[in-house]
Design a protein around this motif. Structure first.
Motif, short mmCIF file in Angstrom:
data_model
loop_
_atom_site.label_atom_id
_atom_site.label_comp_id
_atom_site.label_asym_id
_atom_site.label_seq_id
_atom_site.Cartn_x
_atom_site.Cartn_y
_atom_site.Cartn_z
N ASP A 64 0.85 -1.30 0.11
CA ASP A 64 -0.24 0.13 -0.69
C ASP A 64 0.96 1.13 0.17
O ASP A 64 0.68 2.46 0.82
N ARG A 65 2.11 1.35 -0.83
CA ARG A 65 2.71 2.51 -1.28
C ARG A 65 2.71 2.61 -2.41
O ARG A 65 3.70 2.50 -2.63
N GLY A 66 1.90 3.07 -3.10
CA GLY A 66 2.16 3.50 -3.99
C GLY A 66 2.46 4.65 -4.52
O GLY A 66 2.92 5.24 -5.59
N ALA A 67 2.97 5.76 -4.13
CA ALA A 67 3.33 6.01 -4.21
C ALA A 67 5.18 6.27 -5.04
O ALA A 67 5.38 6.88 -5.49
N ILE A 68 5.89 4.96 -4.06
CA ILE A 68 6.79 4.65 -4.25
C ILE A 68 6.47 4.34 -5.47
O ILE A 68 7.53 4.23 -6.56
N ALA A 69 5.89 3.40 -6.19
CA ALA A 69 5.49 2.60 -7.41
C ALA A 69 5.54 3.64 -8.66
O ALA A 69 6.21 3.53 -9.53
N LEU A 70 5.11 4.65 -8.09
CA LEU A 70 4.85 5.98 -9.27
C LEU A 70 5.78 6.84 -9.54
O LEU A 70 5.82 7.00 -10.26
N GLY A 71 6.74 6.93 -7.95
CA GLY A 71 7.77 7.57 -8.36
C GLY A 71 9.04 6.89 -8.96
O GLY A 71 9.22 6.90 -9.50
N ASN A 72 8.60 5.91 -8.85
CA ASN A 72 9.72 4.45 -9.34
C ASN A 72 9.82 4.59 -10.80
O ASN A 72 10.71 5.26 -11.54
N ALA A 73 8.70 4.35 -11.83
CA ALA A 73 8.31 4.28 -12.64
C ALA A 73 8.65 5.96 -13.61
O ALA A 73 9.45 5.87 -14.35
N VAL A 74 8.29 6.69 -12.90
CA VAL A 74 8.46 8.58 -13.64
C VAL A 74 9.77 8.77 -13.14
O VAL A 74 10.90 9.13 -14.06
N GLY A 75 10.77 8.47 -11.97
CA GLY A 75 11.91 8.47 -11.90
C GLY A 75 12.80 7.67 -12.39
O GLY A 75 14.13 8.56 -13.28
N SER A 76 12.62 6.58 -12.81
CA SER A 76 13.83 5.52 -13.24
C SER A 76 13.26 6.28 -14.66
O SER A 76 14.67 6.15 -15.72
N THR A 235 13.73 9.03 -6.74
CA THR A 235 15.42 9.08 -6.36
C THR A 235 15.78 8.40 -5.91
O THR A 235 16.62 8.13 -6.89
N ILE A 236 15.89 7.92 -4.58
CA ILE A 236 16.82 6.80 -4.31
C ILE A 236 15.77 5.74 -4.60
O ILE A 236 17.27 4.78 -6.22
N VAL A 237 14.50 5.44 -5.03
CA VAL A 237 14.35 4.00 -5.82
C VAL A 237 14.05 4.43 -6.63
O VAL A 237 14.82 2.79 -7.25
N ALA A 238 14.58 5.23 -7.85
CA ALA A 238 14.51 5.59 -9.06
C ALA A 238 15.95 4.59 -9.49
O ALA A 238 16.74 3.76 -10.29
N VAL A 239 16.99 5.82 -8.89
CA VAL A 239 18.15 5.34 -8.76
C VAL A 239 18.26 4.07 -8.49
O VAL A 239 19.47 3.59 -9.57
N GLY A 240 18.29 3.84 -7.82
CA GLY A 240 18.66 1.67 -7.30
C GLY A 240 18.90 0.95 -8.05
O GLY A 240 18.92 0.51 -8.86
N THR A 241 17.32 1.45 -8.51
CA THR A 241 16.60 0.37 -9.89
C THR A 241 16.92 0.66 -11.48
O THR A 241 17.26 -0.70 -11.72
#
Length: 340
Positions: A64-76, A235-241
Motif C-alpha cells: 500500500d505504498r503506491g507513491a513509491i511505485a509511481l515515483g519509481n516508474a517516472v523517476g527511473s 530519487t533513491i528508488v529510481a536511481v537504485g533500480t
C-alpha cells in the motif's frame, strides 16, 4: 537509520544479482527450447532490464505504498534519459539506428505523454493497468515482426547470405552484453535445461526478496530523514533500480558499443510505462494528481522530447547534448529538493 540504509544497499545488491541470473537463465532456456536469438534478444533481454523496477514497484504497491511505485516508474525514466543516456554520450557519442528512429522513438514519446493523461482523473485504474500490459504485448510482437521483415528483406535483396540487419545486430550485441554482465554477477555457466531452470528460479527468488528488502529500507530512510514516499520513489528508488542499466550502459559505451546503451535506455523507458505502471496498477490502483506531480511530469516530458529530437536530427547523440541531458537531470533533482 543505519539498519534501513543497510537494507537499501543489500536490497539493491539482491536486485542486481537477481536480474542478471534471471536474464541468463531465462534466455538460455528460451534458446534451448528453440526460440531464435533475435526473438530472445528483443523479448527476454529487453524485459529483463526492467525486472528490478517491476519487482520494487509491485512490492511497494502490495504494501500500500503506491507513491513509491509511481515515483519509481517516472523517476527511473527521467534518470535513464538524463543520467544514463547523458553519461553514455559524454563517454562515446552513440550513433542511432534508423529502425530506432522510426519505430521506438515515437513510442517513447507516446508513452511519456500517456502518463499525465492516465492521471487526469487522479488514479491509474486496474482497467488502465490491464490496457498498458496488453499494449506492451502488442508492442513486443510488432518489434519482433518488424525485425523479421527487415531480415527477410535483406536476404531477398541479394543472392548470397545477407549480413545481419541492425535489429539483429543490436539484439545479438545486447544479449552478449547481458551474458558478460551475468558472468560478472556470478551466475553459473552451463547449458542444461535443468541447470538453466535452477538459475532462473534463483534469480527470480533474489529479485522478489531484494525488492521487499529494498522497499523496506527506502521507506525507513524516508521516515528517518523526513522525505515523502513520492520523493523517495523519484530519487533513491529510481536511481537504485536503474543501477544495473547504468552499469551496463557505461561498460558498453567504454567498449565502443554505445548504440547498445541507446537501445537499452529507450526500450527500458517504454517498458517502464507499459509494464511497470501497468502491472502495479493491475495489482492495486495508483493514486496521483497532475498538479501534485507537476515537477515530475514536466521533467519526464522535457527530457523525453529533448532526447527524441537530439536522436532524430543527426542520428548521433553528441557530447554537448549528453551534457545538456545531465544538466536537465541535475535541475530536476534541484527542483525536487526545493519543492520538498
Amino acid at each position: 537509520m543505519l539498519l534501513h540504509a543497510t537494507q537499501l544497499l543489500l536490497g539493491g545488491l539482491f536486485l542486481y544479482l537477481g536480474a542478471e541470473w534471471l536474464v541468463k537463465g531465462s534466455s538460455g532456456l528460451a534458446l534451448a527450447f528453440g526460440l531464435r536469438p533475435l526473438v530472445v534478444g528483443l523479448t527476454v533481454v529487453a524485459y529483463g532490464t526492467s525486472a528490478p523496477e517491476l519487482t520494487v514497484s509491485l512490492a511497494a504497491v502490495l504494501e500500500d505504498r503506491g507513491a513509491i511505485a509511481l515515483g519509481n516508474a517516472v523517476g527511473s525514466n527521467v534518470a535513464n534519459l538524463g543520467l544514463i543516456l547523458g553519461l553514455t554520450a559524454l563517454i562515446c557519442p552513440p550513433r542511432v539506428e534508423g529502425g530506432l528512429i522510426w519505430r521506438e522513438i515515437p513510442v517513447l514519446v507516446g508513452t511519456a505523454a500517456v502518463v499525465p493523461l492516465l492521471l487526469l482523473d487522479g488514479v491509474i485504474s486496474r482497467l488502465e493497468g490491464a490496457l498498458l500490459c496488453a499494449a506492451s504485448v502488442g508492442y513486443t510482437a510488432w518489434v519482433i515482426q518488424s525485425a523479421r521483415r527487415g531480415a527477410q528483406g535483406g536476404a531477398a535483396a541479394v543472392a548470397r547470405p545477407s549480413p545481419p540487419s541492425p535489429d539483429e545486430r543490436g539484439a545479438f550485441a545486447a544479449a552478449r552484453e547481458m551474458e558478460i554482465d551475468a558472468e560478472r554477477a556470478g551466475a553459473p555457466g552451463g547449458r542444461g535445461k535443468r541447470r538453466l531452470a535452477l538459475i532462473t528460479a534463483v534469480g527470480l527468488g533474489l529479485l522478489i526478496f531484494g525488492g521487499k528488502v529494498f522497499v523496506s529500507g527506502a521507506v525507513g530512510v524516508a521516515l528517518g530523514v523526513g522525505m515523502s514516499e513520492r520523493l523517495v520513489g523519484l530519487t533513491i528508488v529510481a536511481v537504485g533500480t536503474s543501477l544495473p542499466e547504468l552499469a551496463t550502459s557505461m561498460i558498453a559505451a567504454a567498449r565502443g558499443h554505445s548504440d547498445i546503451a541507446v537501445g537499452n535506455v529507450v526500450g527500458s523507458n517504454i517498458f517502464n510505462v507499459l509494464i511497470i505502471l501497468g502491472a502495479a496498477a493491475l495489482a492495486r490502483p495508483l493514486a496521483g494528481s497532475p498538479a501534485g506531480m507537476a515537477v515530475d511530469l514536466a521533467a519526464l516530458g522535457g527530457v523525453t522530447v529533448f532526447a527524441a529530437i537530439a536522436m532524430r536530427t543527426e542520428r548521433v547523440l553528441r557530447r554537448a547534448e549528453g551534457a545538456a541531458l545531465l544538466a536537465m537531470y541535475a535541475a530536476f533533482l534541484a527542483a525536487l529538493i526545493l519543492a520538498a
